[in-house]
Scaffold this motif. Sequence first.
Motif, PDB file in Angstrom:
ATOM      1  N   GLN A  70      11.832  -1.437   4.616  1.00 43.29           N
ATOM      2  CA  GLN A  70      10.746  -0.919   5.645  1.00 43.29           C
ATOM      3  C   GLN A  70      10.992   0.461   6.385  1.00 43.29           C
ATOM      4  OE1 GLN A  70      10.206  -3.247   9.436  1.00 43.29           O
ATOM      5  NE2 GLN A  70       8.357  -3.696   8.569  1.00 43.29           N
ATOM      6  N   GLY A  71      12.216   0.637   6.776  1.00 43.40           N
ATOM      7  CA  GLY A  71      12.634   1.928   7.391  1.00 43.40           C
ATOM      8  C   GLY A  71      12.269   3.116   6.117  1.00 43.40           C
ATOM      9  N   ARG A  72      12.736   2.775   4.920  1.00 45.11           N
ATOM     10  CA  ARG A  72      12.565   4.116   4.005  1.00 45.11           C
ATOM     11  C   ARG A  72      11.069   4.137   3.691  1.00 45.11           C
ATOM     12  NH1 ARG A  72      17.063   3.988   0.198  1.00 45.11           N
ATOM     13  NH2 ARG A  72      15.988   5.722  -0.866  1.00 45.11           N
ATOM     14  N   ILE A 129       8.729   3.780   6.046  1.00 42.77           N
ATOM     15  CA  ILE A 129       8.082   4.712   7.077  1.00 42.77           C
ATOM     16  C   ILE A 129       8.467   5.901   6.894  1.00 42.77           C
ATOM     17  CG2 ILE A 129       8.050   4.708   9.605  1.00 42.77           C
ATOM     18  CD1 ILE A 129       8.251   1.772   9.905  1.00 42.77           C
ATOM     19  N   GLU A 130       9.681   6.233   6.426  1.00 44.26           N
ATOM     20  CA  GLU A 130      10.237   7.776   6.165  1.00 44.26           C
ATOM     21  C   GLU A 130       9.379   8.457   5.408  1.00 44.26           C
ATOM     22  OE1 GLU A 130      14.107   7.846   5.388  1.00 44.26           O
ATOM     23  OE2 GLU A 130      15.028   6.749   7.072  1.00 44.26           O
ATOM     24  N   LYS A 131       8.973   7.664   4.339  1.00 41.93           N
ATOM     25  CA  LYS A 131       8.133   8.167   3.149  1.00 41.93           C
ATOM     26  C   LYS A 131       7.029   8.585   3.664  1.00 41.93           C
ATOM     27  CE  LYS A 131       5.926   7.124  -1.398  1.00 41.93           C
ATOM     28  NZ  LYS A 131       5.726   6.337  -2.250  1.00 41.93           N
ATOM     29  N   THR A 132       6.115   8.060   4.619  1.00 41.63           N
ATOM     30  CA  THR A 132       4.906   8.209   5.084  1.00 41.63           C
ATOM     31  C   THR A 132       4.945   9.290   5.949  1.00 41.63           C
ATOM     32  OG1 THR A 132       4.850   6.545   6.579  1.00 41.63           O
ATOM     33  CG2 THR A 132       4.280   6.052   4.377  1.00 41.63           C
ATOM     34  N   GLY A 133       6.293   9.326   6.689  1.00 48.46           N
ATOM     35  CA  GLY A 133       6.180  10.559   7.858  1.00 48.46           C
ATOM     36  C   GLY A 133       5.859  10.022   8.979  1.00 48.46           C
ATOM     37  N   GLY A 134       5.339   8.737   9.105  1.00 47.84           N
ATOM     38  CA  GLY A 134       4.690   8.054  10.331  1.00 47.84           C
ATOM     39  C   GLY A 134       5.553   6.964  11.009  1.00 47.84           C
ATOM     40  N   THR A 135       5.014   6.462  11.955  1.00 44.40           N
ATOM     41  CA  THR A 135       5.779   5.312  12.706  1.00 44.40           C
ATOM     42  C   THR A 135       4.897   4.238  12.838  1.00 44.40           C
ATOM     43  OG1 THR A 135       5.326   6.062  14.801  1.00 44.40           O
ATOM     44  CG2 THR A 135       7.344   7.029  13.904  1.00 44.40           C
ATOM     45  N   LYS A 136       5.518   3.139  12.923  1.00 40.01           N
ATOM     46  CA  LYS A 136       4.463   1.794  13.314  1.00 40.01           C
ATOM     47  C   LYS A 136       4.399   1.450  14.691  1.00 40.01           C
ATOM     48  CE  LYS A 136       3.431  -0.132   9.167  1.00 40.01           C
ATOM     49  NZ  LYS A 136       2.299  -0.382   8.447  1.00 40.01           N
ATOM     50  N   SER A 137       3.276   1.158  15.095  1.00 39.96           N
ATOM     51  CA  SER A 137       3.126   0.926  16.425  1.00 39.96           C
ATOM     52  C   SER A 137       3.625  -0.427  16.793  1.00 39.96           C
ATOM     53  CB  SER A 137       1.742   1.123  16.643  1.00 39.96           C
ATOM     54  OG  SER A 137       1.232   0.449  18.091  1.00 39.96           O
ATOM     55  N   SER A 138       4.094  -0.532  18.034  1.00 38.52           N
ATOM     56  CA  SER A 138       4.410  -2.267  18.429  1.00 38.52           C
ATOM     57  C   SER A 138       3.121  -2.581  18.770  1.00 38.52           C
ATOM     58  CB  SER A 138       5.392  -2.167  19.473  1.00 38.52           C
ATOM     59  OG  SER A 138       4.847  -1.533  20.557  1.00 38.52           O
ATOM     60  N   PHE A 139       2.167  -2.210  18.909  1.00 36.75           N
ATOM     61  CA  PHE A 139       0.816  -2.844  19.336  1.00 36.75           C
ATOM     62  C   PHE A 139       0.372  -4.145  18.358  1.00 36.75           C
ATOM     63  CE2 PHE A 139      -4.164  -3.232  20.073  1.00 36.75           C
ATOM     64  CZ  PHE A 139      -3.830  -3.537  21.492  1.00 36.75           C
ATOM     65  N   LEU A 140      -0.141  -5.061  18.709  1.00 42.48           N
ATOM     66  CA  LEU A 140      -0.252  -6.239  17.847  1.00 42.48           C
ATOM     67  C   LEU A 140      -1.105  -6.006  16.706  1.00 42.48           C
ATOM     68  CD1 LEU A 140      -0.030  -9.258  20.646  1.00 42.48           C
ATOM     69  CD2 LEU A 140       1.591  -8.443  19.110  1.00 42.48           C
ATOM     70  N   GLU A 190       0.790  -1.168   0.115  1.00 41.37           N
ATOM     71  CA  GLU A 190      -0.111   0.149   0.002  1.00 41.37           C
ATOM     72  C   GLU A 190       0.879   1.234   0.018  1.00 41.37           C
ATOM     73  OE1 GLU A 190      -2.611  -0.417   3.079  1.00 41.37           O
ATOM     74  OE2 GLU A 190      -3.792  -1.784   2.503  1.00 41.37           O
ATOM     75  N   LEU A 191       2.111   1.122   0.217  1.00 45.65           N
ATOM     76  CA  LEU A 191       2.919   2.212   0.517  1.00 45.65           C
ATOM     77  C   LEU A 191       3.998   2.448  -0.858  1.00 45.65           C
ATOM     78  CD1 LEU A 191       4.144   1.809   4.188  1.00 45.65           C
ATOM     79  CD2 LEU A 191       2.289   3.440   3.279  1.00 45.65           C
ATOM     80  N   LEU A 192       4.548   1.622  -1.539  1.00 40.05           N
ATOM     81  CA  LEU A 192       5.203   1.502  -2.405  1.00 40.05           C
ATOM     82  C   LEU A 192       5.002   0.637  -3.558  1.00 40.05           C
ATOM     83  CD1 LEU A 192       8.696   0.964  -0.364  1.00 40.05           C
ATOM     84  CD2 LEU A 192       7.507   3.063  -1.262  1.00 40.05           C
ATOM     85  N   ILE A 222      10.421   0.445  -5.016  1.00 38.80           N
ATOM     86  CA  ILE A 222      11.098  -0.662  -4.282  1.00 38.80           C
ATOM     87  C   ILE A 222      12.694  -0.861  -5.010  1.00 38.80           C
ATOM     88  CG2 ILE A 222      11.425  -2.882  -3.465  1.00 38.80           C
ATOM     89  CD1 ILE A 222       8.122  -2.904  -3.082  1.00 38.80           C
ATOM     90  N   LYS A 223      12.652  -0.971  -6.180  1.00 36.36           N
ATOM     91  CA  LYS A 223      13.915  -1.227  -7.032  1.00 36.36           C
ATOM     92  C   LYS A 223      14.853  -0.078  -6.818  1.00 36.36           C
ATOM     93  CE  LYS A 223      15.190  -2.448 -11.845  1.00 36.36           C
ATOM     94  NZ  LYS A 223      14.837  -2.734 -13.182  1.00 36.36           N
ATOM     95  N   THR A 224      14.122   1.318  -7.129  1.00 33.47           N
ATOM     96  CA  THR A 224      15.061   2.320  -6.984  1.00 33.47           C
ATOM     97  C   THR A 224      15.709   2.466  -5.691  1.00 33.47           C
ATOM     98  OG1 THR A 224      13.611   3.609  -8.539  1.00 33.47           O
ATOM     99  CG2 THR A 224      14.954   4.796  -6.956  1.00 33.47           C
ATOM    100  N   MET A 225      14.890   2.272  -4.602  1.00 36.00           N
ATOM    101  CA  MET A 225      15.231   2.296  -3.042  1.00 36.00           C
ATOM    102  C   MET A 225      16.448   0.837  -3.027  1.00 36.00           C
ATOM    103  SD  MET A 225      11.942   2.974  -0.632  1.00 36.00           S
ATOM    104  CE  MET A 225      11.115   4.675  -0.670  1.00 36.00           C
ATOM    105  N   LEU A 226      16.220  -0.068  -3.310  1.00 35.45           N
ATOM    106  CA  LEU A 226      17.350  -1.295  -3.389  1.00 35.45           C
ATOM    107  C   LEU A 226      18.364  -0.844  -4.013  1.00 35.45           C
ATOM    108  CD1 LEU A 226      14.879  -4.281  -3.605  1.00 35.45           C
ATOM    109  CD2 LEU A 226      15.924  -3.595  -1.625  1.00 35.45           C
ATOM    110  N   GLY A 227      18.308  -0.016  -4.979  1.00 35.75           N
ATOM    111  CA  GLY A 227      19.675   0.289  -5.868  1.00 35.75           C
ATOM    112  C   GLY A 227      20.380   1.569  -5.130  1.00 35.75           C
ATOM    113  N   GLU A 228      19.592   2.316  -4.579  1.00 34.04           N
ATOM    114  CA  GLU A 228      20.333   3.384  -3.713  1.00 34.04           C
ATOM    115  C   GLU A 228      21.131   2.837  -2.578  1.00 34.04           C
ATOM    116  OE1 GLU A 228      17.027   5.770  -2.902  1.00 34.04           O
ATOM    117  OE2 GLU A 228      16.978   6.877  -4.897  1.00 34.04           O
TER     118      GLU A 228
END
Length: 681
Positions: A92-94, A96-107, A57-59, A64-70
């Motif tokens: 995954q880190g990239r 999350i940076e793109k969306t400007g948010g963070t993932k919760s550790s809640f299940l 839903e994000l990429l 993905i190919k561009t980010m992996l290449g970089e």
Amino acid sequence: MSSYQGVIVSDPWLQSQFTQVELRTLKSKFLSVRTQNGRVTLEDLPPVFAKVKAFHELLNEDEIKTMLGESHGDMSEEIDFEAFLRAYLNLQGRAIEKTGGTKSSFLKATTTTVHHAINESEKASYVAHINGYLAEDKFLKDYLPIDPSTNELFDLAKNGVLLCKLINVAVPGTIDERAINTKKVLNPWERNENHTLCLNSAKAIGCTVVNIGAHDLVEGRHHLVLGLISQIIKIQLLADLNLKKTPQLVELVDDSQDVEELLGLPPEKVLLKWMNFHLKKVGYEKQVTNFSSDLKDGEAYTYLLNALAPELSSPAALDVKDPTERANMVLEQAEKLDCKRYLTSKDIVEGSTNLNLAFVAQIFQHRNGLSTDTSKMSFAEMMTDDAQTSREERCFRLWINSLGVPTYVNNLFEDVRNGWVLLEVLDKIAPGSVNWKQANKPPIKMPFKKVENCNQVIKIGKELNFSLVNVAGNDVVQGNKKLILAFLWQLMRFTMLQLLKNLRSHSQGKEITDADILNWANNKVKKAGRTSVMESFKDKNLSNGMFFLELLSAVEPRVVNWSLVTKGENEEDRKLNATYIISVARKLGCSIFLLPEDIIEVNQKMMLTLTASIMYWSLQQQAAESEDGEIPDDSSVSTKDGEDETALSREVSSLSIDDSVSEAAVSDKGSEQQSPKDNKE
């Protein structure tokens, strides 16, 4: 047992970033690429990662190919599994940076591999809860109280006993404690059994555990253990926030339409509605919309306590300027109501959502301030269902939530009426079946949009060969309980049969029938030297539980402790056996949602789900243990009296439930029922 070792990564840090469920999923994808291409390179990853739920839903694939290449440079470089995992984390880190948010550790989050920080305040609060509620437990009293400043909680959780006991505090009777392994020192198999029992029982009370496996709990993974404990305690604290448990809640609404809306609200929303109801009565002009920022200044708490317990409270806290000082005064007043301190003044000022929710729920439990005598009470009582309908609603609701679909179902009959969650379930069990371009996402204000969704649900059901004669999407929109239950039963049954079909590699695509399941079970029991026979899934002899205990013992001899089994000759003994059966099946690894009453009363639908779940577990084990990947002969669905499988399939109508429930439901509607397309507005 090799099947319980989990996926091991040589780098401990890398191992700690994933749950076992995630590791198994990613290992499967890695091996699939390697099998197909002979090796795995970075060039192979974009199409693989693009289909992973955490990214799709994000990429897109090109991003993905561009980010992996970089990040990595040479895309043709061959990588091993650990490099595959590192690429995943980096991406995954990239993302999350793109969306400007963070993932919760809640299940409930899509993934639990990022931001594993432990909230020490929450940990201390949950430890206090455990120390209070389990202090007198015969097994745990030697280990309690737990010191919240240490990691004792996570160490104690490693054997599974604590979590199982906590589930029983939240929803009494969920686990038959005779099935918990409670020796002082447990071997790895016994620990795994406890955690398997815990996870399947957690699902059975409404917890979301899609990203966690027994191996994660055995390791005492801090964020996962705390996340699970958080959900269990939340379920306990919010248990009374529904019309069935607290019919006085009907006082919060004005008419029958509002009651229907109240029925569809999750417990947290009901709690907010209750809070605002009392705040309005005492002149608080703001609306509390959350358990965080709206409570930081302590004003709402001051008004609430003054409304509920004016004899113990004082509005003096409103004159205090300092929020922390005011919060301390709030807690002192709450203490007079015997409310345990789930939070500190710092937690109020910082807006701790989970702890504020726990605190407000505690206040509700001690004094809800609602009338016990109201003319609306009779209407609330009318909204309750008969026992069997309630049990089936519960079963299907919990089953849907266990699938990990994005929408969480709080009230089945209300939440499915817009069709969206049913489309999510269909997309989960029959990928590609839903045309999302024609689906309408909630909130849906226009009624015809709901009908459009439900029409697509019925259309897909017919494509899956469900019995839906004269059933239209509008029946679901109108909340026809009989038809909703009939549809969901066929959905659950379809899912079970597909799982079994996919496991039977030797079946060459042959459909699994109810008769196959029946005969598999009878043959398993017979080969184990037992004498019980199940004539059909409505065989009244099943009520004493002996057949299922013998079946469970046949698939895993060590799992049933026969010294705990009764003869099932009276109601009490039948209840003991039924409760034990459910816990033993969950301990084995079966994900089931029935209640002891379903076995005692021989609910044929639930008898089929129980038998199919045991069969699925058994075939899984044999497939895993078979070196060549073929299921051994004793797991095949053999026939009785020398009949072949073709003849057996012809018998299905007399042995199986099929869809008679659904047919009976639609027969009430007669010929006046419109077709799905007639309801399209």
